[in-house]
Motif scaffolding. Structure first.
Motif, PDB file in Angstrom:
ATOM      1  N   PRO A 114       0.723  -1.150   0.199  1.00 43.52           N
ATOM      2  CA  PRO A 114       0.039  -0.125  -0.063  1.00 43.52           C
ATOM      3  C   PRO A 114       0.878   1.090  -0.144  1.00 43.52           C
ATOM      4  O   PRO A 114       0.441   2.321  -0.504  1.00 43.52           O
ATOM      5  CB  PRO A 114      -0.667  -0.066   1.262  1.00 43.52           C
ATOM      6  CG  PRO A 114      -0.693  -1.284   1.867  1.00 43.52           C
ATOM      7  CD  PRO A 114       0.462  -2.282   0.983  1.00 43.52           C
ATOM      8  N   HIS A 117       2.301   1.823  -3.467  1.00 43.97           N
ATOM      9  CA  HIS A 117       1.078   2.153  -4.530  1.00 43.97           C
ATOM     10  C   HIS A 117       0.750   3.615  -4.091  1.00 43.97           C
ATOM     11  O   HIS A 117       0.522   4.496  -5.068  1.00 43.97           O
ATOM     12  CB  HIS A 117       0.025   1.274  -4.023  1.00 43.97           C
ATOM     13  CG  HIS A 117      -1.204   1.343  -4.784  1.00 43.97           C
ATOM     14  ND1 HIS A 117      -1.194   1.033  -6.210  1.00 43.97           N
ATOM     15  CD2 HIS A 117      -2.464   1.810  -4.804  1.00 43.97           C
ATOM     16  CE1 HIS A 117      -2.422   1.499  -6.728  1.00 43.97           C
ATOM     17  NE2 HIS A 117      -3.117   2.089  -5.783  1.00 43.97           N
ATOM     18  N   PRO A 147      -2.894  -4.107  -3.899  1.00 48.08           N
ATOM     19  CA  PRO A 147      -3.204  -3.393  -4.980  1.00 48.08           C
ATOM     20  C   PRO A 147      -3.130  -4.021  -6.538  1.00 48.08           C
ATOM     21  O   PRO A 147      -2.459  -5.022  -6.470  1.00 48.08           O
ATOM     22  CB  PRO A 147      -2.194  -2.259  -5.005  1.00 48.08           C
ATOM     23  CG  PRO A 147      -1.459  -2.178  -3.573  1.00 48.08           C
ATOM     24  CD  PRO A 147      -1.691  -3.898  -3.041  1.00 48.08           C
ATOM     25  N   ASP A 148      -4.003  -3.598  -7.187  1.00 44.85           N
ATOM     26  CA  ASP A 148      -4.091  -4.212  -8.702  1.00 44.85           C
ATOM     27  C   ASP A 148      -2.535  -4.201  -9.078  1.00 44.85           C
ATOM     28  O   ASP A 148      -1.689  -3.262  -8.977  1.00 44.85           O
ATOM     29  CB  ASP A 148      -4.612  -3.172  -9.656  1.00 44.85           C
ATOM     30  CG  ASP A 148      -6.235  -3.571  -9.585  1.00 44.85           C
ATOM     31  OD1 ASP A 148      -6.521  -4.363  -8.777  1.00 44.85           O
ATOM     32  OD2 ASP A 148      -7.098  -2.617 -10.090  1.00 44.85           O
TER      33      ASP A 148
END
Ligand code: ADP
Ligand code: GLC
Length: 464
Positions: A114, A117, A147-148
């Motif tokens: 995270p 990101h 996250p993607d």
């Protein structure tokens, strides 16, 4: 390539040992070679940075059954980007040594994706260091709440020290990390407990350690700390790459902490540094100065040095020790100094400027380690014209050329250290030592070659 470094310490922000030096220097070498690096590390209470990181707000970290807010601070130095993770559990008076360390660093590890990101960094590969970040490969393979683009991301895991593995209760660890229960069937289990090191070894796409010799040694029970079987199993993806040192930090011709600069062509500043060191430590001249700058831990064989010390002093050596750690070793080091006033000086604690003055002013440097994954102090010593006397193990064996740049001994016994010190002393007595000092100072320990080797490993990891 875009490489994310995950490390519990990074110089110059936080440091208890060589991990910080590596996490500080290798990214700089990678950036110099044209790569992009983001280093993610905790922000401890004790840290200071000038300029201070810019705190850009919180991210939600999947942890302990829910989501926890964790602060993210950013900074860029020498082209290397940093993302610091801020959380109350890092606001203590030391980096490690607490009962909840595994939980603290599990949180750190969960915060990495995270945080990256949030700062807009999408890596091609992540490079996780030591047990503190060792669950990252597992999270990337089997974790939820990423996250993607992150699930399945390739990873490289580096062992800096196999002794510290991050062991914790299995069920609790799965819960902290918010892993699916199927994670219990992955390689995170070792003898019924969760073991971060074992997870890193098993689940990383590639594994490295910090010298070729240590890469061999850890596949044997004597050096394996219970994981030698795992290491034999993953030997196909294991490689030893020797550390370098940051030659801008460790440079006797520019070191701001030395009383006078020196280099291989003119060692007169080393004599100035030596005189200043003797005075600072209250030592009387009369023999070569044998120094050690070290954690006082079983690994480092400080007890072997203390056991040999009375004989060494009897033969004319002066001893200068800087370090801290196990109480029994600290006590016997202080007792040694009390027995030999003017001949032995001990400074307990962690003192970066004094460490520089010792590397600069000492004649020889003792590293009697029982095991040594790489070791940086021998390389720093050589760079400062100070001759290492070290045990032939791990990276010490890979970086010291016996009889050319230093002295190596085989047995982890005070007598073996003593014999090597005698040999060294003889070379001081006949002045052969100058050529040796110069050979060490001329040896390159810069990071560029090892950085290239890491890039190859990153490419292999990306290729799968
Ligand atoms: P390890 O990481 O196992 O402690 P290394 O040789 O890789 O051993 O790195 C040790 C690093 O920590 C070196 O940069 C050394 O100068 C530094 N260091 C160790 N003890 C001290 C101390 N008491 N004061 C200052 N620096 C220290
Ligand atoms: C560990 C090892 C040391 C190594 C350092 C950096 O702390 O004990 O040998 O040099 O990591 O890789």
């Amino acid at each position: 390539m875009r490489i994310l470094f995950a490390s519990a310490e990074v110089y110059p922000f936080s440091k208890t040992g060589g991990l910080a030096d590596v996490a500080g220097a290798l990214p700089k070498a990678l950036v110099a070679a044209g790569h992009e690096v983001l280093v993610v590390s905790p922000w401890y209470r004790t840290l200071q940075a000038d300029p201070a990181p810019l705190w850009i707000g919180d991210v939600d970290v999947p942890f302990d059954g829910g989501f926890e807010p964790v602060g993210v601070g950013t900074l860029e130095v020498d082209g290397v980007r940093f993302a610091f993770v801020g959380h109350a559990s890092f606001q203590r008076d030391a980096l490690y040594g607490f009962a909840d360390d595994v939980q603290r660093f599990a949180r750190f590890t969960r915060a990495i994706a995270p945080a990256a990101h949030r700062v807009g960094f999408m890596p091609d590969v992540v490079h996780a260091h030591d047990w503190h970040a060792a669950y990252l490969p597992l999270i990337l393979r089997h974790g939820w709440h990423l996250p993607d683009g992150w699930p399945g991301m390739p990873s490289v895991y580096t062992i800096h020290n196999l002794q510290h593995q991050g062991v914790s209760p299995l069920e609790a660890t799965v819960h902290w990390l918010r892993l699916p229960r199927s994670a219990l069937e992955t390689g995170m289990q070792h003898f019924g407990s969760a073991n971060a090191m074992q997870a890193g070894l098993d689940l990383a796409t590639r594994v490295t350690t910090v010298s070729p010799t240590y890469a061999e040694e850890i596949q044997r029970p004597e050096f394996g700390f219970g994981l030698d079987g795992t290491l034999r199993h993953v030997a196909w993806k294991l490689r030893g790459i020797v550390n370098g040192i940051d030659e801008t930090v460790w440079n006797p011709s520019t070191d701001p902490w030395l009383p006078a600069p020196f280099d291989v062509g003119d060692l007169s500043g080393k004599a100035v540094a030596r005189t200043a060191l003797l005075e600072e430590l209250g030592l009387r001249d009369g023999g070569p100065v044998l120094a050690a700058v070290s954690r006082f831990a079983e690994q480092k064989g400080i007890d072997l040095l203390l056991d040999a010390a009375d004989d060494l002093v009897g033969e004319g050596w002066r001893l200068a020790l800087l370090g801290s750690g196990e109480a029994a070793l600290e006590t016997s080091a202080m007792a040694l100094a009390a027995r030999h006033p003017g001949q032995v000086a001990v400074r307990l604690g962690y003192d970066e400027p004094l460490a520089h003055r010792i590397y600069g002013g000492a004649d020889a440097f003792a590293i009697p380690s029982r095991f040594e994954p790489c070791g940086l102090t021998q390389m720093i010593a050589m760079r400062y014209g100070t001759i290492p006397i070290a045990r032939a193990t791990g990276g010490l064996a890979d970086t010291i050329r016996p009889g050319v740049t230093g002295f190596l001994f085989a047995d982890a016994q005070p007598g073996a250290l003593h014999a090597a010190a005698r040999e060294a002393k003889a070379s001081f007595d006949d002045d052969e030592v100058l050529g040796m000092r110069q050979a060490g100072m001329r040896t390159s320990f810069d990071w560029s070659k090892s950085a290239e080797a890491y890039v190859q490993v990153y490419r292999d990891a990306v290729a799968g």
